[in-house]
Scaffold this motif. Structure first.
Motif, PDB file in Angstrom:
ATOM      1  N   LEU A 158      41.607  69.512  40.273  1.00  0.00           N
ATOM      2  CA  LEU A 158      42.066  70.610  39.423  1.00  0.00           C
ATOM      3  C   LEU A 158      40.901  71.158  38.591  1.00  0.00           C
ATOM      4  O   LEU A 158      40.639  72.366  38.589  1.00  0.00           O
ATOM      5  N   ALA A 159      40.192  70.273  37.888  1.00  0.00           N
ATOM      6  CA  ALA A 159      39.037  70.744  37.111  1.00  0.00           C
ATOM      7  C   ALA A 159      37.944  71.270  38.043  1.00  0.00           C
ATOM      8  O   ALA A 159      37.283  72.272  37.740  1.00  0.00           O
ATOM      9  N   ASP A 160      37.769  70.616  39.186  1.00  0.00           N
ATOM     10  CA  ASP A 160      36.757  71.082  40.151  1.00  0.00           C
ATOM     11  C   ASP A 160      36.984  72.538  40.554  1.00  0.00           C
ATOM     12  O   ASP A 160      36.034  73.247  40.895  1.00  0.00           O
ATOM     13  N   SER A 161      38.255  72.959  40.522  1.00  0.00           N
ATOM     14  CA  SER A 161      38.545  74.326  40.980  1.00  0.00           C
ATOM     15  C   SER A 161      37.963  75.366  40.022  1.00  0.00           C
ATOM     16  O   SER A 161      37.945  76.554  40.330  1.00  0.00           O
ATOM     17  N   LEU A 162      37.486  74.925  38.838  1.00  0.00           N
ATOM     18  CA  LEU A 162      36.833  75.874  37.921  1.00  0.00           C
ATOM     19  C   LEU A 162      35.377  76.136  38.297  1.00  0.00           C
ATOM     20  O   LEU A 162      34.783  77.126  37.862  1.00  0.00           O
ATOM     21  N   VAL A 163      34.798  75.232  39.092  1.00  0.00           N
ATOM     22  CA  VAL A 163      33.392  75.406  39.455  1.00  0.00           C
ATOM     23  C   VAL A 163      33.274  76.632  40.377  1.00  0.00           C
ATOM     24  O   VAL A 163      33.941  76.699  41.409  1.00  0.00           O
ATOM     25  N   GLY A 164      32.512  77.587  39.956  1.00  0.00           N
ATOM     26  CA  GLY A 164      32.379  78.834  40.727  1.00  0.00           C
ATOM     27  C   GLY A 164      33.482  79.839  40.463  1.00  0.00           C
ATOM     28  O   GLY A 164      33.506  80.913  41.075  1.00  0.00           O
ATOM     29  N   ALA A 165      34.412  79.492  39.551  1.00  0.00           N
ATOM     30  CA  ALA A 165      35.594  80.344  39.346  1.00  0.00           C
ATOM     31  C   ALA A 165      35.219  81.707  38.777  1.00  0.00           C
ATOM     32  O   ALA A 165      35.878  82.712  39.079  1.00  0.00           O
ATOM     33  N   GLY A 166      34.173  81.766  37.955  1.00  0.00           N
ATOM     34  CA  GLY A 166      33.787  83.048  37.371  1.00  0.00           C
ATOM     35  C   GLY A 166      33.623  84.099  38.462  1.00  0.00           C
ATOM     36  O   GLY A 166      34.164  85.210  38.380  1.00  0.00           O
ATOM     37  N   GLU A 167      32.911  83.735  39.521  1.00  0.00           N
ATOM     38  CA  GLU A 167      32.633  84.680  40.595  1.00  0.00           C
ATOM     39  C   GLU A 167      33.847  84.905  41.499  1.00  0.00           C
ATOM     40  O   GLU A 167      34.209  86.044  41.803  1.00  0.00           O
ATOM     41  N   THR A 168      34.505  83.807  41.910  1.00  0.00           N
ATOM     42  CA  THR A 168      35.616  83.972  42.865  1.00  0.00           C
ATOM     43  C   THR A 168      36.787  84.715  42.237  1.00  0.00           C
ATOM     44  O   THR A 168      37.441  85.521  42.905  1.00  0.00           O
ATOM     45  N   TRP A 199      33.666  67.460  38.657  1.00  0.00           N
ATOM     46  CA  TRP A 199      33.362  68.549  37.728  1.00  0.00           C
ATOM     47  C   TRP A 199      32.077  69.310  38.050  1.00  0.00           C
ATOM     48  O   TRP A 199      31.582  70.067  37.223  1.00  0.00           O
ATOM     49  N   SER A 200      31.488  69.092  39.225  1.00  0.00           N
ATOM     50  CA  SER A 200      30.270  69.841  39.490  1.00  0.00           C
ATOM     51  C   SER A 200      30.295  70.426  40.892  1.00  0.00           C
ATOM     52  O   SER A 200      29.270  70.797  41.424  1.00  0.00           O
ATOM     53  N   GLY A 201      31.449  70.490  41.493  1.00  0.00           N
ATOM     54  CA  GLY A 201      31.518  71.048  42.839  1.00  0.00           C
ATOM     55  C   GLY A 201      32.755  70.519  43.526  1.00  0.00           C
ATOM     56  O   GLY A 201      33.827  70.531  42.945  1.00  0.00           O
ATOM     57  N   GLY A 202      32.602  70.023  44.708  1.00  0.00           N
ATOM     58  CA  GLY A 202      33.761  69.493  45.421  1.00  0.00           C
ATOM     59  C   GLY A 202      34.575  70.617  46.028  1.00  0.00           C
ATOM     60  O   GLY A 202      34.250  71.800  45.885  1.00  0.00           O
ATOM     61  N   ALA A 203      35.653  70.224  46.678  1.00  0.00           N
ATOM     62  CA  ALA A 203      36.434  71.186  47.441  1.00  0.00           C
ATOM     63  C   ALA A 203      37.373  72.002  46.567  1.00  0.00           C
ATOM     64  O   ALA A 203      37.912  73.004  46.999  1.00  0.00           O
TER      65      ALA A 203
END
Lengths: 581, 101
Positions: free
Chosen positions: A435-445, A401-405
């Protein structure tokens, strides 16, 4: 020349088309397997024989049998997709004819010997049935009171005790029984037995009266009583004492796929309401012209898409992320029935008094309303799913929940092939959370991608993805601070709220994932910005976070899609499948 | 010896593991630690299969021991689990000290 992937997809489409053709237009009153006949069978409390015969002809059971054993089961996502056609017509049929056999057989596919796998495959491919009795297993702590025993004796076991509320128990040829084989309290005292009923001494097995039920009235829910019934050692599936582990592994497949099948019922509920809104006139105008009605139909369609995104990710995770499926499967089994129930309630308001009528053009709706809670509870109720999610949250908060691939695009691709199904790779506690990791940075991407695909949506989609990302960060902080006492069945309501928010975040990640992973140059509805913005907005609203304004016209575009698929007719899910009506 | 985080990395004794598991169970089950007996299975105190699975994450966090999720199923009492953890800790963290304490 067609690639293998394309051939595989075409094969699935052909199977679905054939099933649709066999079962015919549900709205046609002359169709012997249509809505009118199915409703009448439901009133009689039986599965419609004509429909069962058609499913025999289709060979539905082959969908439950792995390809290497002569069946058509390659992929869990495809299984859900094919069965939707049956559940769209009648949940009793979906469950009573078929899905129950799969719930039983999956334990054999996961842990059975070569002989058990062959025997089970042959039984199903010959049109036979299996029933399964998990008992209170999903709830765990009532093992101590579990009375059903398999006592080791000679070279086998002796069964005694009663199992209740089992679908098809009397007419199934074989039973999968979770049985106590050890005296000790704990999770190593149960074993799974595969019992061939034809080989049992006749006076050692008896049946309890059929249960009357609120929904799925066509299903034969019964009970069974064993009295000193000998079964051979070869009945044992997996290890002695391995029953709980095998159940929790099997649940990861069944909890993922059953909600995916049940989406078919939501399709019918929406379709029925759309038909009503088009046909009925109120205040001298079509019901469809009422703004609230339009918003309700679009909202229900969006909820079906959200549900399918989560179901897609969970069923594909079984193949792609078997180390992480435990929590996804529980989340989908928890959230989908909830979303479907609420969407159905909203649609019932559109139908008005017609909601109460058990026959006629709109009768399918009230049957869906009664069936939905039955199939949702099934073998894994809401409480059991929450009990699977809650204890895992602190560890996921620490490890993920704080990064990852993030999640691989393959997790969200509706028609792409998958690696083989290998139940032995499923683990009991998730070791990560792509799946949850994919939200990290999602605002920008997401904002960036929207700028390329649909600039007018860039701000709204970026803001929505940013809200989901921010919610994940908040959830992480709260889960890191969760007290041990809040992880058990005695957990405070706060823990249940965390599980709810987590499931909504997974659904949000799945929706964004589906939109992102279907490329613009592929075209099609899934690459449009409107649906994903509407889906994310519904989830952000449920999470109680601020909502950006969506660009004008998003609702009209989705309503056009709803009407287009009504007239098509095509399915209300990610696949947009042509259907018979 | 101390790690960079200040955590002591000497191998805990079986006794320390027993005390820690008992305290953790008391928190889990919301009952006084002195009412938890070392030889009574966790399940008899109402700890279900799934909650027992989460113990391995606690052990991982507290002791940096990486075990099977089912560790509390296979060693289902305070005494059995403490014994197993002491063995594993001795094996993973080096010296063998503490295993028989």
């Amino acid at each position: 020349m067609l690639t293998t992937a394309v051939q595989e997809e075409l094969g699935v489409q052909e199977r679905i088309a054939r099933l649709e053709q066999l079962l015919g237009d549900p709205a046609d009153p002359a169709n012997p397997a249509g809505a009118r006949a199915l409703l009448a069978a439901d009133e009689r409390g039986e599965l419609l024989p004509e429909a069962e015969r058609l499913l025999d002809e289709f060979g539905l059971n082959a969908e439950f049998v792995p390809r290497d054993l002569g069946g058509r089961l390659d992929r869990v996502d495809t299984l859900g997709r094919v069965l939707r056609g049956v559940f769209r017509r009648d949940a009793s049929l979906g469950l009573g004819y078929g899905a129950t056999s799969f719930l039983a057989a999956v334990t054999v596919w996961a842990a059975g010997t070569a002989a058990q796998r062959r025997w089970t495959a042959d039984l199903l491919l010959d049109g036979g049935r299996l029933a399964v009795a998990y008992h209170e297993l999903a709830h765990g702590n009532d093992f101590v009171r579990n009375e059903f025993r398999a006592r080791p004796a000679g070279s086998g076991f002796v069964l005694s005790g009663t199992k209740q509320v089992i679908n098809n128990v009397e007419r199934a040829e074989a039973l999968v029984l979770f049985s106590r084989t050890g005296q000790e309290a704990g999770s190593r005292s149960h074993s799974v037995l595969l019992v061939d009923k034809s080989a049992l001494p006749p006076d050692s097995i008896g049946y309890l009266p059929r249960y009357a039920s609120v929904g799925v009235r066509g299903c034969r829910l019964g009970g069974v009583e064993f009295t000193d019934c000998p079964v051979p050692q070869s009945a044992l599936v997996g290890e002695v004492g391995g029953g709980v582990e095998l159940a929790l592994r099997s649940f990861q497949i069944t909890r993922s796929v059953v909600p995916s099948m049940v989406l078919g019922g939501g399709d019918t509920a929406l379709r029925t309401a759309v038909g009503f809104a088009l046909d009925r006139r109120l205040y001298n105008r079509a019901v469809l012209e009422i703004p609230h009605v339009r918003a309700t139909l679009v909202g229900a369609f969006t909820d079906l898409l959200i549900s399918d995104c989560l179901a897609l990710a969970a069923t594909r995770a079984v193949h792609l992320l078997p180390g992480q499926t435990s929590v996804y499967a529980a989340a989908v089994k928890y959230l989908l029935p909830k979303l479907l129930t609420e969407a159905t309630y909203d649609l019932s308001i559109v139908l008005g008094a017609n909601f109460y009528v058990r026959g006629g053009d709109y009768g399918a709706f009230q049957k869906h309303v009664r069936d939905l809670p039955m199939i949702s509870l099934g073998h894994a109720g809401t409480a059991a799913c929450q009990a699977t999610i809650i204890p895992q949250l602190p560890r996921l908060a620490r490890r993920a929940w704080s990064g990852g691939a993030g999640a691989p695009y393959a997790l969200f691709r509706t028609r792409d092939p998958l690696p083989a199904l290998r139940p032995e790779l499923l683990v009991l506690a998730s070791d990560g959370d792509a799946l949850a990791d994919s939200l990290v940075g999602a605002g920008e991407t997401v904002r960036e991608l929207a700028r390329e695909r649909a600039p007018e949506y860039a701000d709204a989609l970026g803001a929505l993805a940013g809200q989901l990302e921010a919610e994940l960060a908040t959830l992480r902080a709260e889960c890191l601070a969760m007290a041990p006492k809040d992880r058990t069945v005695l957990a405070s309501p706060r823990s249940y709220a965390l599980a709810d928010r987590y499931a909504l975040l997974l659904a949000g990640a799945a929706c964004l994932g589906v939109w992102r992973s279907h490329r613009g140059d592929e075209g099609g509805f899934l690459t449009e910005p409107g649906w994903v913005a509407a889906a994310a907005a519904r989830l952000v609203r449920r999470l109680g976070r601020p909502l950006p304004a969506l660009p004008d016209g998003w609702e009209d575009r989705l309503l056009d899609e709803v009407l287009d698929r009504y007239h098509g007719p095509r399915s209300y899910d990610l696949y947009d499948t042509p259907i018979a009506g | 010896m101390e790690s960079q985080t200040g955590r002591t990395v000497t191998v805990p004794s079986e006794r320390e593991f027993r005390d820690w598991i008992t305290r953790r169970l008391a928190e889990f089950l919301q009952r006084p630690a002195h009412t938890i007996e070392a030889d009574v299975p966790f399940a008899e105190y109402g700890m279900d299969s799934v909650a027992a699975l989460s113990l391995f994450g606690d052990i991982e966090e507290e002791y940096e021991l990486f075990l099977e999720p089912t560790v509390a199923w296979d060693h289902p009492t305070v005494r059995a689990l403490a014994h197993y953890l002491a063995q594993e800790a001795a094996r993973e963290l080096g010296t063998g000290e503490g295993a028989g304490a």
